[in-house]
Design a protein around this motif. Structure first.
Motif, PDB file in Angstrom:
ATOM      1  N   THR A 136       4.476  12.447 -12.514  1.00  0.00           N
ATOM      2  CA  THR A 136       4.170  11.019 -12.447  1.00  0.00           C
ATOM      3  C   THR A 136       4.837  10.249 -13.581  1.00  0.00           C
ATOM      4  O   THR A 136       4.793  10.684 -14.734  1.00  0.00           O
ATOM      5  N   ALA A 137       5.433   9.128 -13.235  1.00  0.00           N
ATOM      6  CA  ALA A 137       5.965   8.241 -14.272  1.00  0.00           C
ATOM      7  C   ALA A 137       4.827   7.365 -14.774  1.00  0.00           C
ATOM      8  O   ALA A 137       4.086   6.787 -13.979  1.00  0.00           O
ATOM      9  N   THR A 138       4.669   7.304 -16.102  1.00  0.00           N
ATOM     10  CA  THR A 138       3.558   6.534 -16.655  1.00  0.00           C
ATOM     11  C   THR A 138       3.954   5.102 -17.021  1.00  0.00           C
ATOM     12  O   THR A 138       3.108   4.237 -17.116  1.00  0.00           O
ATOM     13  N   ARG A 139       5.221   4.870 -17.259  1.00  0.00           N
ATOM     14  CA  ARG A 139       5.691   3.499 -17.503  1.00  0.00           C
ATOM     15  C   ARG A 139       7.101   3.357 -16.942  1.00  0.00           C
ATOM     16  O   ARG A 139       7.891   4.312 -16.968  1.00  0.00           O
ATOM     17  N   ILE A 159      12.954  -8.168  -8.127  1.00  0.00           N
ATOM     18  CA  ILE A 159      12.520  -6.859  -7.637  1.00  0.00           C
ATOM     19  C   ILE A 159      11.150  -6.516  -8.237  1.00  0.00           C
ATOM     20  O   ILE A 159      10.903  -6.778  -9.418  1.00  0.00           O
ATOM     21  N   VAL A 160      10.291  -5.945  -7.411  1.00  0.00           N
ATOM     22  CA  VAL A 160       9.023  -5.386  -7.892  1.00  0.00           C
ATOM     23  C   VAL A 160       9.167  -3.870  -7.867  1.00  0.00           C
ATOM     24  O   VAL A 160       9.585  -3.312  -6.858  1.00  0.00           O
ATOM     25  N   THR A 161       8.865  -3.226  -8.967  1.00  0.00           N
ATOM     26  CA  THR A 161       8.980  -1.773  -9.034  1.00  0.00           C
ATOM     27  C   THR A 161       7.597  -1.173  -9.175  1.00  0.00           C
ATOM     28  O   THR A 161       6.828  -1.575 -10.049  1.00  0.00           O
ATOM     29  N   ALA A 162       7.276  -0.200  -8.330  1.00  0.00           N
ATOM     30  CA  ALA A 162       5.972   0.460  -8.403  1.00  0.00           C
ATOM     31  C   ALA A 162       6.195   1.962  -8.429  1.00  0.00           C
ATOM     32  O   ALA A 162       6.859   2.509  -7.551  1.00  0.00           O
ATOM     33  N   ALA A 163       5.668   2.628  -9.455  1.00  0.00           N
ATOM     34  CA  ALA A 163       5.801   4.083  -9.559  1.00  0.00           C
ATOM     35  C   ALA A 163       4.499   4.718  -9.130  1.00  0.00           C
ATOM     36  O   ALA A 163       3.432   4.388  -9.650  1.00  0.00           O
ATOM     37  N   THR A 164       4.564   5.622  -8.161  1.00  0.00           N
ATOM     38  CA  THR A 164       3.344   6.242  -7.652  1.00  0.00           C
ATOM     39  C   THR A 164       3.159   7.620  -8.270  1.00  0.00           C
ATOM     40  O   THR A 164       4.106   8.260  -8.705  1.00  0.00           O
ATOM     41  N   ALA A 165       1.903   8.052  -8.273  1.00  0.00           N
ATOM     42  CA  ALA A 165       1.544   9.292  -8.953  1.00  0.00           C
ATOM     43  C   ALA A 165       1.792  10.498  -8.063  1.00  0.00           C
ATOM     44  O   ALA A 165       1.741  10.409  -6.833  1.00  0.00           O
ATOM     45  N   THR A 211       0.830  -1.199   0.000  1.00  0.00           N
ATOM     46  CA  THR A 211       0.000   0.000   0.000  1.00  0.00           C
ATOM     47  C   THR A 211       0.866   1.251   0.000  1.00  0.00           C
ATOM     48  O   THR A 211       1.914   1.284   0.654  1.00  0.00           O
ATOM     49  N   HIS A 212       0.419   2.236  -0.757  1.00  0.00           N
ATOM     50  CA  HIS A 212       1.162   3.493  -0.887  1.00  0.00           C
ATOM     51  C   HIS A 212       0.260   4.657  -0.509  1.00  0.00           C
ATOM     52  O   HIS A 212      -0.898   4.472  -0.169  1.00  0.00           O
ATOM     53  N   LYS A 213       0.805   5.855  -0.635  1.00  0.00           N
ATOM     54  CA  LYS A 213       0.031   7.036  -0.247  1.00  0.00           C
ATOM     55  C   LYS A 213      -0.645   7.689  -1.451  1.00  0.00           C
ATOM     56  O   LYS A 213      -1.444   8.611  -1.293  1.00  0.00           O
ATOM     57  N   SER A 214      -0.316   7.252  -2.642  1.00  0.00           N
ATOM     58  CA  SER A 214      -0.977   7.779  -3.842  1.00  0.00           C
ATOM     59  C   SER A 214      -1.075   6.663  -4.881  1.00  0.00           C
ATOM     60  O   SER A 214      -0.436   5.629  -4.735  1.00  0.00           O
ATOM     61  N   PRO A 215      -1.895   6.870  -5.914  1.00  0.00           N
ATOM     62  CA  PRO A 215      -2.117   5.796  -6.907  1.00  0.00           C
ATOM     63  C   PRO A 215      -0.828   5.248  -7.514  1.00  0.00           C
ATOM     64  O   PRO A 215       0.130   5.991  -7.717  1.00  0.00           O
ATOM     65  N   VAL A 216      -0.843   3.958  -7.806  1.00  0.00           N
ATOM     66  CA  VAL A 216       0.295   3.320  -8.479  1.00  0.00           C
ATOM     67  C   VAL A 216       0.037   3.417  -9.981  1.00  0.00           C
ATOM     68  O   VAL A 216      -0.925   2.851 -10.491  1.00  0.00           O
ATOM     69  N   ARG A 217       0.872   4.158 -10.686  1.00  0.00           N
ATOM     70  CA  ARG A 217       0.641   4.414 -12.104  1.00  0.00           C
ATOM     71  C   ARG A 217       1.362   3.413 -13.000  1.00  0.00           C
ATOM     72  O   ARG A 217       0.937   3.098 -14.087  1.00  0.00           O
ATOM     73  N   ALA A 218       2.519   2.915 -12.562  1.00  0.00           N
ATOM     74  CA  ALA A 218       3.282   1.999 -13.422  1.00  0.00           C
ATOM     75  C   ALA A 218       3.882   0.918 -12.546  1.00  0.00           C
ATOM     76  O   ALA A 218       4.200   1.152 -11.370  1.00  0.00           O
ATOM     77  N   ILE A 219       4.025  -0.261 -13.118  1.00  0.00           N
ATOM     78  CA  ILE A 219       4.488  -1.392 -12.325  1.00  0.00           C
ATOM     79  C   ILE A 219       5.319  -2.306 -13.205  1.00  0.00           C
ATOM     80  O   ILE A 219       5.054  -2.420 -14.389  1.00  0.00           O
TER      81      ILE A 219
END
Lengths: 311, 324
Positions: B148-151, B107-113, B91-99
Motif C-alpha cells: 500500500t502507498a501511504t502518501r 487530475i485526482v490521484t487516489a492510492a488504494t490499499a 468508489t473502489h474495491k479497497s480502502p483509499v489510503r492516499a489522495i
C-alpha cells in the motif's frame, strides 16, 4: 438578556414585600455605556433560582487589528459554518476549541558533548552517588536495629512494631514465622516504618522532600506565569523547581507559588531582596516555605540560614 | 506559547494539512468526519459528513475551493469546501489510503490499499471546475506496487510523482505514461508520511524504523537522516528555517504499558543540516500521528492518537535564536 418578562410592574407591588428583591419587583434595566478608555460596561440584572437578584457587570474591550490578506483569504473570512457546527455562532465553540491553560515552552535541547551538558551530567552522577550512599546507610541502620531486637525476618519485625504501637502484648517470636499474613502483620506505609526504632532515625527518611531551600511567594498577580517567576527568581541562583498554584478547574493562578532553590543561601538572599518587592502592580511577599506539620526535615534548615547576606 | 487545543475528533488523527495560504486547517481522523478549522482562531468552520469509515487523508485545490478526501469506506470524495456539500464520489474495491490533486488540479490521484484480496493501485481521474466533465472512470491505473502507498506526492512541475509505501519503498512514476521510473528502499520499515519542502527540491519521509530522511527529489538520494528512539509517524520541513519537525511515539498498542514521558510523545525539532535535535514540545497524551508546519513557518500543528489537534505558534525566542 431582556428583562421585560421578569418584572410584573413596579406600581402594583406591595410595599411590604419591598424589603428584598423578589419576583414581584421590577429589576433595573440593562445599562450600557462606554468609558473614556474604550471599555464597554454592560450591567445586567437577573433573578437566580433562590429568587435573589443578581447583578452582572461585563467589561469588554474591543481592539481592531488590520492585516492585509489575499482576496481568497478575505472571501473565506465570511464563510458560514456548516456540517456538525452548522448554525453555531461565530467564534470558538465551547468544548471544541480552547486555548491551552498551560503554558507550553519549547524545551531547548543542547547537543550532547557540550561542556554545559557534561557539567550537569557530572552533577547528576554525583547526586546519584549521594543517594546510593544514603540508601546504604539506611539499610545498615535497619539491619542493626533488627539485630538488636533479635528479629530475623521482616514479618516478625512488622508484627512486633504493630504490637508496640497498639500497646498489646505482641506475639512471641516463635509463632511469627508463619509468613506475611501472620497475626498483627498490619501494613505499615514506608514513611512510618522504623517509627518506634528510636529518636535517632528522625529526619533520615529518603522519602521526604527536602524543602529547606524553598521559598513561598504570595500576592502574585494572576497574570504571572511560571516562566515569569523563573525569570525573576533565577537571578538569585539555580532553581530546582517552580510551582505556581492554580485553580484545578479554571486554571487561574491562586496567587502563590513555591520556588525551590538548590542552595539555601540563594533562597536567603532572595527573601532579603524580594520580600516587599513591587511586581506587576502587587507587592510580593516572600518567606520561607513552611514544611508540613510534624514532617521530619522541619528542623533541617540551619538556624542562621535566613541571615545569610543580611549582615 | 499557549497552543490552541482542537477537540473535534473522537478518534486518532490521520492527517493535518494547511491550505496554500495557511488560513484554513484541514484535519482527517479515523472518525468519518473530515473537519476544517480557521487557523488563526482555532474556530471550527465545518465538517464534511458522508464518509462511512476512517478517513486517511485530504488534499485541496490551489484556490481551496474544493476538498478531496480518501477513506477506508473504499471511496474518494470531492467536496465543496465552503458549504460541506459532496460534489462527487469515486468508489473502489479497497480502502483509499492516499489522495492528491495534481498541480493545476486537472487530475485526482487516489492510492488504494493492498487489502481484501485487492492489489495496491493508483487511480487517476480527470477533474475540472465544471462538474459535468468530472469523469467517474479512471483515465489511468498504476499497478506494480508491492504494498500500500501511504502518501502520494505530485511534483510541482507535474512531470512525475512520488509514492511512499508500507514496504519502505520510495517510488518515482512518470506522470505522463504511468511508468515506474525508480524504486529506492533505504528505510528499514514502512514509511508513514512524506512531505515536500517548500520548493519541491527535497522531501522528507517518516518511517517506523525510528528515522526520518530528507531526500533529493531528482536523484532520490538520501541527504540527511534524523534518528529518534521511537517510530516516526510524520515529518515536516519548515518553509523558512532549516528545521525538520518529527512527530511520533511508541505504537498505540504499547502505549498503556509505559508512562507519558517514556512514550516519547513529544514533537521534536531537528536542524536539517547538522541533523541534531535542538528542541522538543510536549503536550500530547499519545503518539503524534501527523504534523505540519504552517505555510509561513511561524507555527505548526500536530494531531495525535489521543484525538487532539494542537495548533502552536512559536514564541519570539524561536525566531531570535542562533541555530548555527
Amino acid at each position: 438578556m431582556s428583562n421585560d418578562d421578569l418584572g410584573a410592574g413596579g406600581g402594583t407591588a406591595d410595599w411590604g414585600a419591598d424589603d428584598g428583591y423578589n419576583d414581584d419587583k421590577e429589576l433595573p434595566p440593562r445599562e450600557e455605556h462606554t468609558d473614556a478608555d474604550g471599555v464597554k460596561h454592560v450591567v445586567e440584572w437577573s433573578i437566580n433560582e433562590d429568587a435573589y437578584a443578581v447583578k452582572t457587570t461585563t467589561l469588554t474591550r474591543t481592539t481592531k487589528k488590520s492585516r492585509k490578506v489575499s482576496r481568497g483569504v478575505a472571501t473565506r473570512k465570511s464563510w458560514a459554518k456548516f456540517g456538525e457546527c452548522s448554525g453555531k455562532a461565530a467564534g470558538r465553540e465551547y468544548g471544541i476549541s480552547a486555548v491551552s491553560l498551560e503554558e507550553i515552552n519549547m524545551e531547548w535541547v543542547t547537543p550532547a558533548g557540550d561542556s554545559e551538558e557534561e557539567n550537569s551530567d557530572d552533577e547528576r552522577a554525583k547526586a546519584d552517588m549521594d543517594i546510593q550512599k544514603r540508601l546504604k546507610m539506611e539499610r545498615f541502620k535497619i539491619k542493626q536495629e533488627e539485630r538488636r531486637r533479635g528479629v530475623n525476618n521482616w514479618a516478625q519485625l512488622m508484627s512486633l512494631e504493630a504490637a508496640a504501637r497498639s500497646g498489646e502484648a505482641g506475639p512471641s517470636l516463635g509463632d511469627g514465622d508463619g509468613g506475611g499474613g501472620g497475626p498483627g502483620g498490619k501494613y505499615v506505609p514506608p514513611s512510618k516504618r522504623g517509627g518506634g526504632a528510636g529518636a535517632d532515625a528522625v529526619g533520615d527518611s529518603m522519602y521526604q522532600r527536602d524543602d529547606s531551600a524553598t521559598v513561598r511567594v504570595s500576592n502574585v498577580s494572576p497574570s504571572t506565569t511560571e516562566a515569569d517567576l523563573e525569570e525573576l527568581f533565577s537571578n538569585f541562583g539555580p532553581i530546582r523547581r517552580t510551582y505556581l498554584s492554580r485553580d484545578r478547574v479554571t486554571g487561574e493562578s491562586r496567587g502563590f507559588a513555591f520556588i525551590a532553590f538548590r542552595e539555601i543561601a540563594d533562597a536567603g538572599r532572595c527573601i532579603d531582596k524580594l520580600d516587599g518587592y513591587g511586581y506587576d502592580h502587587l507587592i510580593l511577599r516572600v518567606e520561607w516555605a513552611q514544611p508540613k506539620e510534624g514532617a521530619p526535615g522541619a528542623g533541617i534548615r540551619p538556624a542562621g540560614a535566613h541571615v545569610v547576606g543580611r549582615t | 506559547m499557549r497552543p490552541l487545543l482542537l477537540k473535534g475528533h473522537e478518534r486518532p488523527l490521520t492527517q493535518v494539512k494547511f491550505n496554500r495560504e495557511g488560513d484554513l486547517l484541514f484535519t482527517t481522523a479515523k472518525d468519518k468526519r473530515p473537519t476544517v478549522w480557521r487557523a488563526d482562531t482555532g474556530e471550527r468552520l465545518g465538517t464534511y459528513n458522508g464518509h462511512n469509515g476512517a478517513v486517511w487523508g485530504a488534499d485541496m485545490t490551489y484556490d481551496s475551493s474544493r476538498l478531496l478526501t480518501g477513506s477506508a469506506d473504499n471511496s474518494a470524495m470531492l467536496w465543496d469546501t465552503a458549504s460541506g456539500k459532496r460534489l462527487h464520489q469515486w468508489t473502489h474495491k479497497s480502502p483509499v489510503r492516499a489522495i492528491a490533486f495534481s498541480p493545476g488540479d486537472s487530475i485526482v490521484t487516489a492510492a488504494t490499499a493492498k487489502l481484501m484480496g485487492q492489489q495496491a493501485q493508483i487511480y487517476f481521474y480527470r477533474h475540472a471546475a465544471d462538474m459535468a466533465s468530472v469523469d467517474p472512470e479512471p483515465v489511468m491505473v498504476l499497478g506494480g506496487l508491492e504494498a500500500t502507498a501511504t502518501r502520494v506526492l505530485w511534483h510541482p512541475t507535474s512531470t512525475f510523482l512520488i509514492t511512499v509505501g508500507e514496504d519502505a519503498a520510495v517510488k518515482k512514476w512518470d506522470a505522463e505514461t504511468g511508468t515506474l521510473l525508480e524504486t529506492v528502499r533505504l528505510h528499514k520499515k514502512g514509511i508513514n508520511d512524506a512531505q515536500w519542502s517548500s520548493t519541491g527540491e527535497q522531501f522528507v519521509t517518516a518511517s517506523s524504523d525510528c528515522t526520518a530522511k530528507v531526500w533529493d527529489t531528482r536523484s532520490l538520494e538520501v541527504l540527511k537522516t534524523f534518528t529518534v528512539e521511537a517510530p516516526v509517524n510524520s515529518a515536516s520541513m519548515s518553509p523558512t528555517f532549516d528545521h525538520v519537525l518529527l512527530g511520533g511515539g511508541q505504537e498505540a498498542s504499547q502505549v498503556t504499558t509505559t508512562g507519558n514521558r517514556e512514550g516519547k510523545f513529544e514533537a521534536r525539532l531537528f536542524h536539517t543540516v547538522y541533523e541534531s535535535e535542538f528542541g522538543r514540545v510536549r503536550g500530547h497524551f499519545g503518539p503524534i500521528n501527523t504534523v505540519a508546519f504552517t505555510p509561513d513557518g511561524k507555527g505548526y500543528v500536530s494531531g495525535g492518537e489521543d484525538g487532539f489537534v494542537r495548533l502552536h505558534y512559536f514564541d519570539q525566542s524561536y525566531f531570535d535564536r542562533d541555530y548555527d
